[in-house]
Design an enzyme around this catalytic site. Structure first.
Site, mmCIF file in Angstrom:
data_model
loop_
_atom_site.group_PDB
_atom_site.id
_atom_site.type_symbol
_atom_site.label_atom_id
_atom_site.label_comp_id
_atom_site.label_asym_id
_atom_site.label_seq_id
_atom_site.Cartn_x
_atom_site.Cartn_y
_atom_site.Cartn_z
ATOM 1 N N GLU A 1 0.835 -1.199 0.000
ATOM 2 C CA GLU A 1 0.000 0.000 0.000
ATOM 3 C C GLU A 1 0.878 1.260 0.000
ATOM 4 O O GLU A 1 1.421 1.619 -1.034
ATOM 5 C CB GLU A 1 -0.988 -0.076 1.181
ATOM 6 N N MET A 2 1.074 1.897 1.142
ATOM 7 C CA MET A 2 1.852 3.134 1.136
ATOM 8 C C MET A 2 3.356 2.860 1.220
ATOM 9 O O MET A 2 4.164 3.734 0.900
ATOM 10 C CB MET A 2 1.366 4.048 2.262
#
Lengths: 333, 333
Positions: B126-127
């Protein structure tokens, strides 16, 4: 008499020192004026489009992805991230005050904001949609159909109306009331002596030859590496890509310095991470002058006074897709 | 006498028909109440963090990327786009009304919003940042240091304060005043006869057994494919991934149906593109019932009345990075 003329001399020196002797009317930089909104419904529609990732093939990239209004209208990346994480070919310029630019894109290939807005939507490296698909998506959404009808008086949406609405919104993205503009408008306490010293250096060293006008740039094309060639791995040709003329190679639109403290990194290749680096490179390559660390710091102090009031944006609520709206395709080969 | 009882019977039928005989106090769904903001500075800080892509390794992904407040707090994608365009393993649930959930994530592995908020930041899919890097970035930014100091009274930022501020903002993201809630609160004209018929079907068919309470879901884990197995290529195991128990395989948190018209596509794998499809699959797989097209449409009509007032968000202006702020690395191998 002797005493009086001494006092007079001290007075002149003091007033020069404090910048009191300058007439701002004769300054090479003029203040940014607030936007006048002529058609609020069109601006509101343009705002929705600006934030709508459904204009991209993936459904994930909006205008705001690379021109983020939370970050000075830029993405603060050397190169932007496009469809499927492709690396953009050039640093994303700020959308703030972009209506003041002589033309759009670094090479000026779009004559105005409206022409610009159509570019990224269909650029396979960027939003990777097509004008046809983007319009099909919008036409399938009742909320958009109603708003376009209200603004343009027609039942069906075309790309021309999309870019027209986007441009109308972008025209409102000006940043008045910077401390420098307060000073320009007569508030002589708005800047510190050091910031004014930076402005003097900015003028006297020749920066202002290109960075002038309301946008402190944006109004001419100039060669990157005028005195000393600029070395970069970036492949952008500049203005030559538009004119086809060798003489225009490496001629880029001079970027605005408005809000420059927010729009790092700098240059068309994003290779200058800080204002200090950018001022140093500009001094050496464009002016043949090596600024001392203190001179550089003074100019940077001045540049930081160019941050204006950022646009106040109520985050839009986008009209939802319908069952027949073409779905995003982020992972299709 | 005959005439009176006939009139009475007609009256009962009419009042049942119009929903007048229901007491909303006994309804299995309760209205969403507006958020009470206890600490505005903390909420404002949380909002900045929610929109700040510098919490990601690439500098391009924020909480809002997958929980977009312009689009029902979701990204309207089957699977989200993570760092370097990785395909997420599960559909991003809406952040709207998420404070009402029994736990966070589809499998409930985070007990609350604060625990949830730390997950995506350091998830490599994700991030793709780390808590250490995210905190280092924030600590390098004077604007953030000042705001954290104001809110938490400490000179240095920790991840616990980051997630606490994010959770405080997310707690404000409730959506009161849907037409259904207006009806629940006594405005009997807020729903059409057809929408009320859909609600009756929703209750009588058993949907409400799982989709109840304020959030119309979110308060239990239930097996996806209760009557008939659910076939999907998605690899998520559901609650079993948390408890380690085979019996919990394919048990997922029941999603909220608040704003469900905005949070397409549906299910943990995002495979239902439309509400019509979702209602059909739910009826057959969870209830062993095939809704007729008209029944399905009535339920969909009811579900669309669950869209509440979307949070009013002034888009934040993020404090700029400093020269020593760690730079984003979107394209580093």
């Amino acid at each position: 008499m002797r005493k009086q003329s001494t006092l007079l001399a001290i007075g002149i020196v003091l007033s020069l020192w404090a910048g009191q002797a300058w007439s701002t009317a004769q300054e090479p930089i003029q203040p940014v004026e607030p936007a006048i909104v002529k058609d609020p419904a069109k601006v509101e529609l343009g705002k929705k489009l600006f934030f709508d990732p459904r204009l991209s093939r993936s459904g994930a990239i909006s205008c705001n992805s690379c021109h983020n209004l939370a970050m000075g209208g830029s993405d603060n990346l050397k190169a932007s991230i496009g469809h499927k994480w492709q690396q953009g070919g050039i640093n994303s310029p700020t959308v703030l005050n972009s209506s003041l630019n002589i033309a759009q894109f670094w090479d000026g290939r779009a004559k105005d904001l409206r022409e610009q807005a159509g570019g990224p939507i269909e650029n396979p490296m960027e939003m990777a949609s097509t004008h046809e698909l983007a319009v099909q998506v919008l036409n399938s959404i009742p909320g958009y159909r109603a708003e376009f009808k209200q603004v343009f008086g027609k039942d069906s949406i075309t790309i021309g109306e999309v870019t027209s609405a986007l441009a109308a919104f972008e025209e409102t993205l000006v940043t008045p009331n910077s401390r420098f503009d307060q000073w320009l408008k007569g508030d002589k306490k708005a800047l510190t002596v050091r910031e004014l010293g930076g402005y003097e250096l900015f003028k006297n060293s020749g920066c202002v030859a290109c960075h002038n006008g309301v946008a402190v740039g944006g109004n001419s094309f100039q060669k990157m590496g005028l005195v000393t060639p600029y070395v970069t791995e970036n492949k952008a040709e500049g203005r030559a890509a538009v004119t086809g003329k060798d003489a225009d190679r490496f001629n880029f639109k001079v970027p605005t310095l408005r809000n420059v403290a927010l729009t790092y990194p700098y240059f068309h290749d994003g290779e200058a991470a800080t204002l200090t680096q950018a001022v140093d490179v500009m001094g050496r390559l464009q002016l043949g002058r090596t600024f001392t660390p203190d001179e550089n710091a003074q100019i940077v102090a001045f540049l930081k006074t160019l941050t204006g009031d950022q646009p106040v944006i109520q985050y839009p609520v986008l009209p939802p897709s319908e069952d027949d709206t073409p779905r995003p395709e982020p992972f299709v080969k």
